[in-house]
Design an enzyme around this catalytic site. Structure first.
Site, PDB file in Angstrom:
ATOM      1  N   LEU A  67     -29.467 -26.859  27.639  1.00  0.00           N
ATOM      2  CA  LEU A  67     -29.183 -27.475  28.876  1.00  0.00           C
ATOM      3  C   LEU A  67     -30.304 -26.947  29.954  1.00  0.00           C
ATOM      4  O   LEU A  67     -29.816 -26.846  31.112  1.00  0.00           O
ATOM      5  CB  LEU A  67     -27.735 -26.946  29.304  1.00  0.00           C
ATOM      6  CG  LEU A  67     -26.771 -27.551  28.493  1.00  0.00           C
ATOM      7  CD1 LEU A  67     -25.413 -26.923  29.077  1.00  0.00           C
ATOM      8  CD2 LEU A  67     -26.815 -29.322  28.709  1.00  0.00           C
TER       9      LEU A  67
ATOM     10  N   CYS B 205     -21.841 -29.648  24.173  1.00  0.00           N
ATOM     11  CA  CYS B 205     -23.285 -29.098  23.855  1.00  0.00           C
ATOM     12  C   CYS B 205     -23.214 -27.933  22.851  1.00  0.00           C
ATOM     13  O   CYS B 205     -22.490 -27.108  23.084  1.00  0.00           O
ATOM     14  CB  CYS B 205     -23.851 -28.570  24.870  1.00  0.00           C
ATOM     15  SG  CYS B 205     -25.407 -27.838  24.789  1.00  0.00           S
TER      16      CYS B 205
ATOM     17  N   GLY C 272     -24.637 -42.093  18.332  1.00  0.00           N
ATOM     18  CA  GLY C 272     -25.028 -41.153  17.040  1.00  0.00           C
ATOM     19  C   GLY C 272     -25.736 -42.005  16.472  1.00  0.00           C
ATOM     20  O   GLY C 272     -25.349 -43.013  15.731  1.00  0.00           O
ATOM     21  N   GLY C 273     -27.189 -42.050  16.351  1.00  0.00           N
ATOM     22  CA  GLY C 273     -28.001 -42.509  15.359  1.00  0.00           C
ATOM     23  C   GLY C 273     -28.044 -44.019  15.585  1.00  0.00           C
ATOM     24  O   GLY C 273     -28.601 -44.932  14.712  1.00  0.00           O
TER      25      GLY C 273
ATOM     26  N   SER D 159     -27.461 -39.064  27.268  1.00  0.00           N
ATOM     27  CA  SER D 159     -27.801 -37.748  28.015  1.00  0.00           C
ATOM     28  C   SER D 159     -28.734 -36.862  27.426  1.00  0.00           C
ATOM     29  O   SER D 159     -28.703 -36.755  26.103  1.00  0.00           O
ATOM     30  CB  SER D 159     -26.427 -37.080  28.353  1.00  0.00           C
ATOM     31  OG  SER D 159     -26.965 -35.758  29.041  1.00  0.00           O
TER      32      SER D 159
ATOM     33  N   ASN E 177     -19.538 -33.119  29.686  1.00  0.00           N
ATOM     34  CA  ASN E 177     -19.950 -32.576  28.594  1.00  0.00           C
ATOM     35  C   ASN E 177     -19.405 -31.421  28.072  1.00  0.00           C
ATOM     36  O   ASN E 177     -19.587 -30.128  28.382  1.00  0.00           O
ATOM     37  CB  ASN E 177     -21.749 -32.122  28.794  1.00  0.00           C
ATOM     38  CG  ASN E 177     -22.410 -31.931  27.134  1.00  0.00           C
ATOM     39  OD1 ASN E 177     -21.736 -31.552  26.190  1.00  0.00           O
ATOM     40  ND2 ASN E 177     -23.646 -31.884  27.253  1.00  0.00           N
TER      41      ASN E 177
ATOM     42  N   ILE F 127     -20.386 -39.834  19.505  1.00  0.00           N
ATOM     43  CA  ILE F 127     -20.248 -38.358  19.295  1.00  0.00           C
ATOM     44  C   ILE F 127     -21.300 -37.610  19.976  1.00  0.00           C
ATOM     45  O   ILE F 127     -22.415 -38.304  19.960  1.00  0.00           O
ATOM     46  CB  ILE F 127     -20.167 -37.920  17.873  1.00  0.00           C
ATOM     47  CG1 ILE F 127     -21.477 -38.206  17.057  1.00  0.00           C
ATOM     48  CG2 ILE F 127     -18.766 -38.494  17.327  1.00  0.00           C
ATOM     49  CD1 ILE F 127     -21.392 -37.839  15.638  1.00  0.00           C
TER      50      ILE F 127
ATOM     51  N   GLY G 189     -29.759 -42.853  21.749  1.00  0.00           N
ATOM     52  CA  GLY G 189     -30.225 -41.342  22.202  1.00  0.00           C
ATOM     53  C   GLY G 189     -31.456 -41.021  21.487  1.00  0.00           C
ATOM     54  O   GLY G 189     -32.772 -41.519  22.054  1.00  0.00           O
TER      55      GLY G 189
ATOM     56  N   ASN H  68     -32.134 -30.437  17.811  1.00  0.00           N
ATOM     57  CA  ASN H  68     -32.731 -29.797  19.000  1.00  0.00           C
ATOM     58  C   ASN H  68     -31.907 -28.800  19.518  1.00  0.00           C
ATOM     59  O   ASN H  68     -30.596 -28.702  19.301  1.00  0.00           O
ATOM     60  CB  ASN H  68     -32.759 -31.077  20.091  1.00  0.00           C
ATOM     61  CG  ASN H  68     -31.319 -31.195  20.830  1.00  0.00           C
ATOM     62  OD1 ASN H  68     -31.306 -30.420  21.684  1.00  0.00           O
ATOM     63  ND2 ASN H  68     -30.406 -32.077  20.286  1.00  0.00           N
TER      64      ASN H  68
END
Ligand code: DHB
Length: 309
Positions: A79, A136, A249-250, A27, A133, A197, A271, A75
């Site tokens: 939202l 955030c 995650g990465g 997302s 979510n 995560i 992501g 970042n």
């Protein structure tokens, strides 16, 4: 025979969430999917998760919102999104014609808002699941505040579960004291799956202006920097819950993705790797296929959690 990469992410749900393969886009890194359809065949992906969606449209946080770091990116978008009504009117009809399932990520300021969002999305053609979510890092109310604590995470999950029959996965934050406790709580509250995560709270300072680089001071760190941390948390959570775990995650290549799968993830999300390589998710998928062929692995299930045995 090509290897079988299919995976069921909501085995206890009536509708189920059956994917052709375990590669999803995370997302907030893949818009509404439509933005990327010119760049590669997005229909080959396992699933697409759209930008975090709120009841009302949001303009997001002040600029600057993005800063590169040594091995990742921070970042603070806040939202920014078109709101659930526009999503249902403008995006869902497009998704309804797609082969790739689209999952809508939702975020609210209150428990009630999460319930309302789920209710609005229930039964809408083109929407195959919900990702909740509660992680955030960039909004004051809601967001990671719900995900930091097992009780509030369970309350949000319960409200969503009561409002929809769609498959529900809950996205967890590493900024929680006890992520395993939160995972257990959301599963007990009815989550079909958990994803983890979300980004890690981070910061950078511009020494010339002597000010935080990000307009909102802190943001969410993602990218290679967080991979080992994410992997360890996926390993722990996968050992603690009985529902499918989605690793994130990465992840930038097939090696990364396979590590998460072997740690116990049934699927993975690509992501911020998409920022530098728009087709990173497809590269990951093709790399997993090649690895399985080379190693003589016929079904993905053979390697899910392999590192745990
Ligand atoms: C935003 C939301 C997230 O869940 C995240 O991990 C990073 C940024 C945002 O919209 O600001």
């Amino acid at each position: 025979m090509p290897p079988d990469l299919t995976v069921q992410l909501a085995p206890k749900n009536k509708k189920g969430l059956f994917l052709d393969n375990p590669v999803m886009t995370a997302s907030g890194t893949f818009g509404y999917g439509t933005e990327y359809s010119q760049l590669f065949d997005i229909q080959r992906l396992g699933a697409i998760i759209c930008k975090g969606t709120t009841l009302k449209p949001r303009e997001g946080n002040p600029q600057p919102r993005l800063v590169e770091t040594a091995s990742g990116v921070i970042n603070s978008i806040g939202l920014q999104n078109i709101g659930v009504k526009a999503l249902i009117k403008e995006k869902a009809p497009v998704w309804a014609g797609w082969r790739v399932p689209v999952i809508v990520n939702i975020a609210g300021d209150t428990v009630e808002e999460y319930g309302k969002l789920a209710q609005e999305l229930d039964g809408v053609e083109g929407i195959r699941g919900i990702e909740v979510n509660i992680s955030c890092p960039n909004v004051k109310a809601g967001g990671a505040a719900f995900g930091a604590d097992a009780k509030s995470a369970a309350a949000v999950t319960k409200a969503v579960r009561a409002a929809t029959s769609l498959p529900v996965m809950v996205k967890l934050t590493p900024n929680a004291g006890d992520i395993v406790g939160v995972a257990r709580a959301v599963v007990d509250a009815g989550a079909d799956a958990v994803s983890l995560i979300n980004s890690v709270k981070g910061m950078a300072i511009d020494i010339k202006t002597r000010r935080p680089t990000i307009g909102n001071v802190t943001g969410g760190l993602s990218g290679p920097a967080i991979k080992p941390l994410a992997l360890a948390l996926v390993y722990e959570v996968a050992g603690a819950v009985k529902v499918p775990v989605i690793g994130c995650g990465g992840i930038a290549n097939a090696q990364d993705a396979l590590e998460f799968i072997m740690a116990g993830a049934s699927a993975i999300q690509v992501g911020s790797a998409t920022y530098s390589n728009p087709r990173a998710s497809l590269d990951v998928l093709e790399g997993i296929e090649r690895f399985m062929e080379k190693e003589g692995i016929k079904k993905l299930g053979e390697i899910i959690g392999a590192a745990r045995k």
